[in-house]
Design an enzyme around this catalytic site. Structure first.
Site, PDB file in Angstrom:
ATOM      1  N   LYS A   1      -6.542  -1.421  -7.316  1.00 27.37           N
ATOM      2  CA  LYS A   1      -5.507  -1.218  -6.373  1.00 27.37           C
ATOM      3  C   LYS A   1      -4.632  -0.151  -6.970  1.00 27.37           C
ATOM      4  O   LYS A   1      -4.361   0.846  -6.703  1.00 27.37           O
ATOM      5  CB  LYS A   1      -4.818  -2.681  -6.116  1.00 27.37           C
ATOM      6  CG  LYS A   1      -5.763  -3.614  -5.477  1.00 27.37           C
ATOM      7  CD  LYS A   1      -6.091  -3.147  -3.990  1.00 27.37           C
ATOM      8  CE  LYS A   1      -6.606  -4.303  -3.298  1.00 27.37           C
ATOM      9  NZ  LYS A   1      -7.569  -4.993  -3.785  1.00 27.37           N
TER      10      LYS A   1
ATOM     11  N   ARG B   1     -15.717   1.860   8.659  1.00 31.40           N
ATOM     12  CA  ARG B   1     -15.881   0.430   8.950  1.00 31.40           C
ATOM     13  C   ARG B   1     -14.719   0.324   9.964  1.00 31.40           C
ATOM     14  O   ARG B   1     -13.561   0.479   9.490  1.00 31.40           O
ATOM     15  CB  ARG B   1     -15.565  -0.310   7.551  1.00 31.40           C
ATOM     16  CG  ARG B   1     -16.553   0.175   6.322  1.00 31.40           C
ATOM     17  CD  ARG B   1     -16.279  -0.531   5.128  1.00 31.40           C
ATOM     18  NE  ARG B   1     -15.236  -0.107   4.625  1.00 31.40           N
ATOM     19  CZ  ARG B   1     -14.474  -0.670   3.541  1.00 31.40           C
ATOM     20  NH1 ARG B   1     -15.008  -1.316   2.816  1.00 31.40           N
ATOM     21  NH2 ARG B   1     -13.444   0.141   3.114  1.00 31.40           N
TER      22      ARG B   1
ATOM     23  N   ARG C   1     -15.470   4.166   3.635  1.00 34.42           N
ATOM     24  CA  ARG C   1     -15.939   3.937   2.476  1.00 34.42           C
ATOM     25  C   ARG C   1     -16.785   5.127   2.138  1.00 34.42           C
ATOM     26  O   ARG C   1     -17.899   5.470   2.640  1.00 34.42           O
ATOM     27  CB  ARG C   1     -16.860   2.641   2.328  1.00 34.42           C
ATOM     28  CG  ARG C   1     -17.661   2.548   1.146  1.00 34.42           C
ATOM     29  CD  ARG C   1     -16.980   2.428  -0.113  1.00 34.42           C
ATOM     30  NE  ARG C   1     -15.881   1.477  -0.229  1.00 34.42           N
ATOM     31  CZ  ARG C   1     -15.894   0.547  -0.967  1.00 34.42           C
ATOM     32  NH1 ARG C   1     -17.219   0.033  -1.200  1.00 34.42           N
ATOM     33  NH2 ARG C   1     -14.956  -0.528  -0.911  1.00 34.42           N
TER      34      ARG C   1
ATOM     35  N   ASN D   1     -12.735   1.767  -6.044  1.00 36.98           N
ATOM     36  CA  ASN D   1     -13.471   0.666  -6.148  1.00 36.98           C
ATOM     37  C   ASN D   1     -14.567   0.999  -7.310  1.00 36.98           C
ATOM     38  O   ASN D   1     -15.297   1.949  -7.136  1.00 36.98           O
ATOM     39  CB  ASN D   1     -14.352   0.019  -5.038  1.00 36.98           C
ATOM     40  CG  ASN D   1     -13.264  -0.329  -3.916  1.00 36.98           C
ATOM     41  OD1 ASN D   1     -12.521  -1.618  -3.963  1.00 36.98           O
ATOM     42  ND2 ASN D   1     -12.863   0.603  -2.907  1.00 36.98           N
TER      43      ASN D   1
ATOM     44  N   GLU E   1      -7.749   2.654  -1.816  1.00 35.71           N
ATOM     45  CA  GLU E   1      -8.287   2.114  -3.033  1.00 35.71           C
ATOM     46  C   GLU E   1      -9.332   2.883  -3.610  1.00 35.71           C
ATOM     47  O   GLU E   1     -10.146   3.799  -2.966  1.00 35.71           O
ATOM     48  CB  GLU E   1      -8.840   0.632  -2.639  1.00 35.71           C
ATOM     49  CG  GLU E   1      -7.867  -0.160  -2.086  1.00 35.71           C
ATOM     50  CD  GLU E   1      -8.354  -1.795  -1.890  1.00 35.71           C
ATOM     51  OE1 GLU E   1      -9.609  -1.980  -2.542  1.00 35.71           O
ATOM     52  OE2 GLU E   1      -7.763  -2.366  -1.383  1.00 35.71           O
TER      53      GLU E   1
ATOM     54  N   ARG F   1      -8.087  -5.919   9.143  1.00 34.80           N
ATOM     55  CA  ARG F   1      -8.810  -5.827   8.053  1.00 34.80           C
ATOM     56  C   ARG F   1     -10.263  -5.206   8.599  1.00 34.80           C
ATOM     57  O   ARG F   1     -10.829  -5.815   9.320  1.00 34.80           O
ATOM     58  CB  ARG F   1      -9.055  -7.046   7.340  1.00 34.80           C
ATOM     59  CG  ARG F   1      -7.671  -7.353   6.382  1.00 34.80           C
ATOM     60  CD  ARG F   1      -7.834  -8.654   5.894  1.00 34.80           C
ATOM     61  NE  ARG F   1      -8.344  -9.635   6.676  1.00 34.80           N
ATOM     62  CZ  ARG F   1      -8.587 -10.906   6.186  1.00 34.80           C
ATOM     63  NH1 ARG F   1      -8.760 -11.144   5.203  1.00 34.80           N
ATOM     64  NH2 ARG F   1      -9.031 -11.860   7.260  1.00 34.80           N
TER      65      ARG F   1
ATOM     66  N   LYS G   1      -1.149  -6.683  -0.521  1.00 33.34           N
ATOM     67  CA  LYS G   1      -2.174  -6.721  -1.108  1.00 33.34           C
ATOM     68  C   LYS G   1      -2.176  -7.444  -2.420  1.00 33.34           C
ATOM     69  O   LYS G   1      -1.545  -6.881  -3.375  1.00 33.34           O
ATOM     70  CB  LYS G   1      -3.043  -5.469  -1.254  1.00 33.34           C
ATOM     71  CG  LYS G   1      -3.399  -4.630   0.057  1.00 33.34           C
ATOM     72  CD  LYS G   1      -4.082  -3.316  -0.297  1.00 33.34           C
ATOM     73  CE  LYS G   1      -4.256  -2.445   1.028  1.00 33.34           C
ATOM     74  NZ  LYS G   1      -4.806  -1.219   0.529  1.00 33.34           N
TER      75      LYS G   1
ATOM     76  N   ASP H   1     -11.664   4.131  -0.552  1.00 31.89           N
ATOM     77  CA  ASP H   1     -11.357   3.864   0.764  1.00 31.89           C
ATOM     78  C   ASP H   1     -10.490   4.792   1.206  1.00 31.89           C
ATOM     79  O   ASP H   1      -9.299   4.981   0.556  1.00 31.89           O
ATOM     80  CB  ASP H   1     -11.009   2.356   0.653  1.00 31.89           C
ATOM     81  CG  ASP H   1     -12.077   1.430   0.341  1.00 31.89           C
ATOM     82  OD1 ASP H   1     -13.307   1.666   0.409  1.00 31.89           O
ATOM     83  OD2 ASP H   1     -11.747  -0.023   0.106  1.00 31.89           O
TER      84      ASP H   1
END
Length: 323
Positions: free
Chosen positions: A137, A236, A222, A294, A292, A244, A172, A284
């Site tokens: 994050k 997504r 993503r 990842n 984000e 979400r 979050k 993302d």
């Protein structure tokens, strides 16, 4: 066996992984196809005596797994595993650190142990020191100009003041994964202050607050970057009644292409990710805003392969190991 052929994957217990979903399995298939010998272990299987790191690991062979239009065709059992051996980590040319979050004490200590092998010439994907410093994050805040309005704070008053500026906000937990613990609310909602007390554990733990983007209903992309280059992406979409879009909470993937803004985000991130040894990253993006970065065990490879019929893992492995 030639050391250059050996690859070690540090993962969750193999029997817990879903071969039709797990990106680590896709990577193992791809490394096997170019003649590498894969070994697997868990964090608990790593030990260091003096400056010598040892692993208690199993050689593993992947069986037949192929995409179909709706799912995957899998040969069961889908892997064969050989007897456990205790070997120096320097017996491997590459170690893939693919343990899923949380990034807890055990995870952090593992990154320290992996650095002993790294100092002795073992390549670790992703770089252990960067795995420690890049919270998934907080890391995105290095590129805050690309993000929706964002605040990280523990004080309820500070979070409330920020929230007053927007219709809705998303809260979050900084250590969360796969959308777990992410909530949407507004400062006008009954019980909002109590919610802030809960998520900050009475103002002891910072949380991330972001302006809610209603366009998330159209999807959250993503994008997988391999050595700084975007090689594939999926969109997504959240299920009905949910904001979400994470696949783990019911989001569903669809084919997508990058917009010029999304390509620009990737370009801006590229040199920083490469310089810090973050070779396999999933970012993302919602409606052109970075959400984000990842770095621990980014997912999405299986969905890209099934939806596009492109051997993404093979392309990624070729770029990381062959070029």
């Amino acid at each position: 066996m030639d050391k250059s052929l050996r690859q070690l994957f540090i993962i969750d217990p193999i029997q817990q992984l879903n071969p039709s979903k797990d990106s680590s399995i896709a990577i193992m298939q791809a490394t096997q196809r170019i003649g590498k010998q894969n070994w697997v272990c868990t964090q608990a299987d790593i030990a260091t005596q003096g400056d010598q790191t040892m692993v208690c690991a199993h050689p593993i062979t992947m069986e037949w797994i192929e995409p179909s239009r709706k799912d995957w065709q899998i040969s069961y059992p889908w892997y064969r595993i050989a007897e456990t051996r205790i070997v120096p980590i320097t017996d491997f040319s590459v170690v893939w650190m693919r343990k899923d979050p949380p990034v807890d004490e055990s995870y952090l200590y593992t990154t320290h142990l992996l650095e002993f092998g790294e100092r002795n010439g073992v390549r670790v994907i992703n770089k252990p020191s960067s795995l420690r410093t890049w919270n998934e994050k907080l890391g995105a805040l290095r590129f805050s100009s690309l993000m929706a309005p964002t605040l990280v704070a523990s004080r309820i008053e500070t979070l409330e003041t920020f929230s007053n500026n927007y219709d809705d906000v998303v809260l979050k937990p900084l250590g969360g994964r796969a959308g777990q613990g992410v909530v949407r609310s507004s400062s006008s909602s009954p019980g909002f202050l109590a919610l802030l007390e809960l998520v900050t554990q009475q103002q002891q733990i910072p949380v991330m607050a972001q302006a809610f983007l209603p366009t998330v209903s159209a999807g959250d992309k993503r994008i997988l970057l391999i050595d700084g280059e975007p090689l594939g992406a999926i969109n997504r979409k959240p299920k009905k009644g949910e904001f979400r879009s994470n696949l783990a909470v019911g989001g569903f993937p669809e084919v997508t292409e990058l917009t010029s803004r999304e390509s620009g985000i990737c370009i801006e991130l590229s040199s920083v990710l490469k310089s810090e040894g973050l070779a396999l990253v999933g970012i993302d993006v919602i409606d052109g805003y970075l959400s984000e970065i990842n770095v621990t065990s980014p997912t999405g490879i299986r969905e890209i392969e099934r939806l596009t019929n492109i051997a993404f893992a093979d392309q990624a492995v070729k770029k990381l190991l062959v070029n």
